[in-house]
Design a protein around this motif. Structure first.
Motif, mmCIF file in Angstrom:
data_model
loop_
_atom_site.group_PDB
_atom_site.id
_atom_site.type_symbol
_atom_site.label_atom_id
_atom_site.label_comp_id
_atom_site.label_asym_id
_atom_site.label_seq_id
_atom_site.Cartn_x
_atom_site.Cartn_y
_atom_site.Cartn_z
ATOM 1 N N SER A 38 32.531 64.923 27.057
ATOM 2 C CA SER A 38 31.521 66.129 27.689
ATOM 3 C C SER A 38 30.631 65.293 28.493
ATOM 4 O O SER A 38 29.853 66.197 29.231
ATOM 5 C CB SER A 38 30.684 66.802 26.378
ATOM 6 O OG SER A 38 30.158 65.879 25.554
ATOM 7 N N SER A 73 31.825 72.603 30.982
ATOM 8 C CA SER A 73 32.627 71.622 31.671
ATOM 9 C C SER A 73 31.780 70.335 31.516
ATOM 10 O O SER A 73 30.573 70.323 30.994
ATOM 11 C CB SER A 73 32.648 71.982 33.020
ATOM 12 O OG SER A 73 33.320 72.990 33.517
ATOM 13 N N SER A 74 32.607 69.141 31.790
ATOM 14 C CA SER A 74 32.088 67.959 31.669
ATOM 15 C C SER A 74 30.713 67.694 32.587
ATOM 16 O O SER A 74 30.744 68.085 33.738
ATOM 17 C CB SER A 74 32.973 66.854 31.961
ATOM 18 O OG SER A 74 32.501 65.495 31.727
ATOM 19 N N GLN A 92 29.675 70.452 25.809
ATOM 20 C CA GLN A 92 30.508 71.392 25.087
ATOM 21 C C GLN A 92 30.706 71.119 23.408
ATOM 22 O O GLN A 92 30.854 69.878 22.900
ATOM 23 C CB GLN A 92 31.924 71.238 25.716
ATOM 24 C CG GLN A 92 32.974 72.181 25.219
ATOM 25 C CD GLN A 92 34.451 71.769 25.663
ATOM 26 O OE1 GLN A 92 34.595 70.680 25.762
ATOM 27 N NE2 GLN A 92 35.147 72.784 25.589
ATOM 28 N N GLU A 107 24.034 71.691 35.545
ATOM 29 C CA GLU A 107 24.669 70.641 35.704
ATOM 30 C C GLU A 107 23.865 69.435 36.136
ATOM 31 O O GLU A 107 23.171 69.702 37.123
ATOM 32 C CB GLU A 107 25.909 71.254 36.687
ATOM 33 C CG GLU A 107 26.738 70.116 37.039
ATOM 34 C CD GLU A 107 27.925 70.185 38.116
ATOM 35 O OE1 GLU A 107 28.764 69.488 38.495
ATOM 36 O OE2 GLU A 107 27.735 71.397 38.644
#
Length: 663
Positions: free
Chosen positions: A211, A572-573, A521, A596
């Motif tokens: 992650s 998402s990563s 995540q 992000e």
């Protein structure tokens, strides 16, 4: 108003508008195709007189004027059309029919422009225009049946409705960690900052493997803290991933410190790159409670299932016995042999020798009396249950490599000493978690006791994959270290992992007492717990009701989860959610975030390419390590023999000898 009289009046007006448009089209045909109507004997003096008066009004000033006016009345009539709404009907179909209708309505003028004036040409013109008029009417009616209200506008996952404002200010201070990020608010992307302005309230970084915990968060915490003059202790689970970052940041930022810190590493796999440090150093053990905490840390680190059984007889007994052994060595010759290897070897002595030696230290008499009594009463099964579990567990640590590192004194663990600050990196090995984890747990436990004091410089404790070590009292560290400027960062994969290794109660305390939380995540109960922690926001709700002739749309607002568990499970990563703590003088109104984190991948890669490797500490070969291993065994044996001789030579102490009575 929506009453029957108004509805009937509106219907009559629309019908009249449509009839006017039809009448205008008929007058258009009659005026421009008069010759054909005359041949068909469809003219009269009265109609001619009426047509002449209309012409004087300017209705036929140019060819398409009357058609435009007719089309206008037709469109007016279509405004109030209320056809039965169809949920699956799309505007494209109605628009295509409307376009064909307009083409048929206006393009037949080509027939006259090419000079065709025969009866057949007139019939074709009237037919095309009529068909075009009908298609315009049909297409407009279809468009009126389309449901234009799109629930969530095609956002079937409700992503835009679950967005919320986030902190866009860069808030800095001498302790802060600031991570650039971007977030979505409705249909727009905005820049933002994750501001860890008070790291002393604890930072919990969680996320499943991959992650981005280390790459997006932990590496920046290490680099920014070192650049701001923090001394540091870094538990590097996959040595030397984080240690390499810390070493090169230390090389670049030594000018940030009043006294330049020294860099140390502990690595049991490569002794050439490892310093030596004795976690049971006598200088840092002030009373028997320090020995007790060290004993508990070692045994619970080796037997993780004991963590949930603390208080049981067969758990507390070996801890008490190990405490007695550690404190005996601490008191013997002022702690000359107070190291974990000497403790392990001393415990391997036979019971008579061991108990006799331990009885010489009055401070541990209360701890060892139950074991001596059991031995003298021949309760060997009970005694083995009490002591053998500790001896067997500690025997797993009996290796030349561990003995070599644990028996030296290259540095002490007071990393935040203003006169001698340090940056210490200790490495684990995923293949040897159970063995190395117990030893490293001891290092961490002793270090925490030393650094959590007043009058020290600011320090940063970073634990990657925290559940792989056992640190008793981590909750009190987070709760009390704030005033002592100790910033704690815990990296975990999941709350369930923490509960498995620390027990439910202590795991819940760790999670709930942490002020700053950053999560990638995660799934299951962790995602649900985080979702509830982040709270609710006001979201728009739209409902659509379709009946035979009309559509009813209702809109409302209601509080709903800002970040649902399903969204946390699908991050998402590099995408993180979380909540930040603030200071009285630096308020953060928008504490929750879903964004992000922005990493300059090229710059990071370029920086890593220039990293200097961690240097070799000394040249070590197998013979040196083996000699140290054998020397420790010999020292313990000499200690035992000399103490026994002293007791036997002193009549006043002979009663200390432990011997079973012959049956």
């Amino acid at each position: 108003m929506q009453n029957s009289e108004n509805q009937q009046a509106l219907s009559r007006i629309l019908d009249m508008s449509r009839m006017i448009s039809i009448a205008l089209i008929f007058l258009h045909f009659y005026y421009y195709c008069y010759a054909a109507f005359a041949d068909w004997q469809l003219v009269s003096a009265f109609s001619d007189k009426v047509l002449t008066n209309i012409e004087k009004a300017g209705l036929f000033a140019y060819f398409n004027k009357s058609k435009f006016i007719a089309l206008g009345f037709l469109l007016i009539s279509l405004i109030g059309v209320k056809g039965k709404k169809t949920e699956n009907l799309r505007p494209r179909k109605g628009a295509i029919i409307l376009m064909w209708g307009l083409a048929g309505y206006f393009l037949p003028i080509v027939i006259f422009s090419l000079g065709f004036v025969s009866t057949l040409a007139v019939c074709c013109y009237i037919a095309f225009v009529s068909i075009g008029f009908s298609l315009v009417l049909s297409g407009g009616t279809l468009l009126s049946r389309v449901i234009y209200q799109k629930l969530n506008g095609g956002d079937i996952f409700n992503k835009e409705n679950e967005t919320f404002p986030q902190e866009q200010r860069l808030l800095t201070n001498e302790y802060s960690v600031n991570l650039p990020a971007r977030f979505r608010l409705k249909d727009k992307v905005h820049g933002s900052w994750i501001n860890i302005i008070n790291p002393f309230r604890g930072t919990l970084v969680c996320g499943s493997p991959g992650s981005g915990k280390s790459y997006f968060v932990i590496r920046h915490i290490i680099s920014q803290h070192i650049s701001k003059g923090f001394c540091a202790f870094i538990y590097d689970f996959k040595f030397d991933d984080l240690s390499l970052i810390a070493y090169n940041c230390w090389l670049e930022n030594q000018s940030s410190y009043a006294v330049a810190p020294k860099f140390y590493t502990i690595n049991f796999d490569d002794l050439n790159k490892s310093h030596r440090c004795n976690p049971l150093d006598a200088a840092s053990m002030f009373d028997i409670t320090d020995a007790g905490e060290s004993a508990r840390t070692i045994l619970l680190g080796l037997n993780r299932e004991w963590i949930r059984k603390q208080g049981d007889f067969f758990v507390e007994s070996p801890i008490n016995f190990l405490t007695a052994v550690i404190w005996f060595l601490r008191r013997y010759n002022d702690g000359e042999f107070c190291t974990l290897p000497h403790v392990i070897e001393l415990m391997q002595l036979d019971y008579e020798k061991l108990f006799t030696i331990l009885r010489t230290e009055k401070q541990i008499e209360v701890l060892i009396n139950p074991f001596i009594t059991a031995y003298l009463n021949d309760a060997m099964e009970q005694l083995e249950g009490q002591i053998a579990s500790a001896k067997i567990a500690l025997a797993r640590l009996s290796s030349p490599q561990l003995y070599y590192v644990l028996s030296g004194n290259d540095f002490s663990l007071d990393i935040n000493n203003p006169k001698e600050p340090k940056i210490v990196c200790v490495g684990n090995n995923p293949q040897k978690i159970q063995i190395y984890g117990a030893v490293l747990s001891l290092y961490v436990n002793r270090l925490v006791k030393i650094v959590n004091k007043k009058g020290k410089i600011k320090s940063s404790l970073v634990f990657d994959e925290f559940p792989t070590i056992y640190l008793s009292g981590i909750d009190s560290l987070i709760a009390t270290a704030r005033s002592n400027k100790v910033a704690t960062t815990l990296g975990i994969q999941d709350f369930s992992q923490l509960r498995k290794d620390y027990g439910k109660e202590q795991a819940d305390v760790i999670v709930n007492i942490t002020g700053n939380i950053i999560s990638g995540q995660v799934t299951g109960d962790t995602a649900r717990q985080l979702s509830e922690r982040f709270g609710k926001i006001m979201q728009d709700r739209t409902s659509l009701s379709i009946n035979r002739t009309d559509t009813s749309i209702s809109k409302s607002k209601q509080l709903d989860l800002a970040i649902p568990a399903s969204k946390i499970a699908g991050l998402s990563s590099g995408e993180f959610v979380g909540m930040m703590a603030d200071n009285p003088d630096q308020k953060i109104d928008l504490k929750t975030f879903h964004c992000e984190i922005i990493n300059d991948h090229k710059a990071i890669q370029s920086q890593q390419d220039k990293y200097r490797p961690i240097p070799q500490v000394r040249e070590i070969n197998e013979s040196i390590v083996t000699a140290n291993f054998l020397q420790i065994k010999e020292e313990v044996q000499l200690l035992a023999d000399s103490e026994i001789e002293k007791i036997l030579a002193d009549p006043a102490r002979r009663h200390l000898m432990v011997r079973k009575k012959a049956k």
